[in-house]
Each structure stands twice: as C-alpha cells, then as structure tokens.
Design an enzyme around this catalytic site. Sequence first.
Site, PDB file in Angstrom:
ATOM      1  N   SER A  53       0.898  -1.610   0.004  1.00  0.00           N
ATOM      2  CA  SER A  53      -0.052   0.059   0.083  1.00  0.00           C
ATOM      3  C   SER A  53       0.951   1.049  -0.043  1.00  0.00           C
ATOM      4  CB  SER A  53      -0.826   0.304   1.121  1.00  0.00           C
ATOM      5  OG  SER A  53      -0.191   0.337   2.338  1.00  0.00           O
ATOM      6  N   LYS A  92       1.925   4.194   6.833  1.00  0.00           N
ATOM      7  CA  LYS A  92       1.011   4.768   6.255  1.00  0.00           C
ATOM      8  C   LYS A  92       1.941   6.996   5.617  1.00  0.00           C
ATOM      9  CE  LYS A  92      -2.332   1.561   5.417  1.00  0.00           C
ATOM     10  NZ  LYS A  92      -2.036   1.200   3.928  1.00  0.00           N
TER      11      LYS A  92
END
Length: 208
Positions: A53, A92
């Site tokens: 991701s 993230k």
Amino acid sequence: MRNLYREFIEERRDPNGDLTASIRFLLIILGILALLVALFTFVWGGVRVEGNSMMNTLYDGDYVFVNKLSSPQRGDIVVVHTDRANAEFVIKRVIALEGDAIYAEEGVLYRRNAGERDFTIVQEDYLPEPWQNAGANMPNSFGSREDPLVLEDGMFFYMGDNRNDSYDCRAYGAQPIEHVWGTVTDWSLAGKRFFTACFHFLTFGVSA
C-alpha cells in the site's frame, strides 16, 4: 634530564600499563554499545514493511527506521498502532492534522491547513498511478469544498501512497495522533536498500 628519562623508562616498565589501557578501551567500547542500545530502544526503532500500500515509496520487505520522539508533520510516513485491517501496526502517509480540512474530487486531494483560509491542491508526486475507486470504502472522492472533512483536536488522517490498494482512513475515519508509534526517518528512506539487505531477517513487520 636524566631523572625525567628514568621516570619515562619506569612508566614504560609498569606491568599494569597494558592492563589499564585495555580496561580503558573496553569501557569506551561498552559505553558506545550502551549508547547505541539506548538510541535504538528509546529513540529509533526498525520495522519491516509487509504489503504494497506504500508503493512506490516503500515495497514489501523494505526495512526502515522510525524516530519515536518526533512529532508527525503533513507528508511524513508514520507507523501507527491500530486494530484495523487485522494488523497491530500499519505504515502510511500523514495527509492532514488536527484543525485541517480536506476533501477529494476524482483522485485530487485538497487541503486547508489549520489557521488558513483557502484550500490548495496537495501535490502528491509519490502516487504510483492515478487514484481511482478502490472499492466502496476507499473512494477517490469524499467531502467537498462546501462540506469538507474537518479534523478534530488530537486527530489525524492518513492514507497509503498506493491509493488503489490501501486500507486506510478513507474507510474508518481520522485516528488519534497518540497512536503514532514513530515517524520514518529521511536517512533510512535514503538508505533503505542497505538497511533492507542488513536487517531483512528481523521479524517486526508493519502492514502496508
């Protein structure tokens, strides 16, 4: 002069001289090791990325270090303690902080920083491909200029760089900033190939 020479010779003949020097050297080495242990226990922590991701910034298997004492800023990559996505930790990118307002239209992110009046486009050169719908919970549009998402005190919003393959705050909303475990250091990003080659066998992984 002869007395000074004699004293010098006697010092050289001191049977404890080598032992004293060895002990001093050992203490220096132990001090350096103790400092490194303290730094890598209380200041820096190493993590191995698991997942895709954060492509193309980070790939599955990459090893980087985080600074546990730094305050996250917009655009930083952070490791977050979470119970989401069946993972204890995720890695993230910080999109917005408390007081900020954000919205997205067709994969373009707009943000009004806390204390400012106008929205600006967030330049995201790190995205590997155009941001398209990745499912009902990860849309490429949310909010609007008239009705943006405004972050409450103590909250922040994060997303993965690989927007089309990231489970993040688009699905479950802003998260408490206190859940940030550490901020990825610039020097470990620059040297991630070296660190990955050296530490790839370590098992502390964070879901990407």
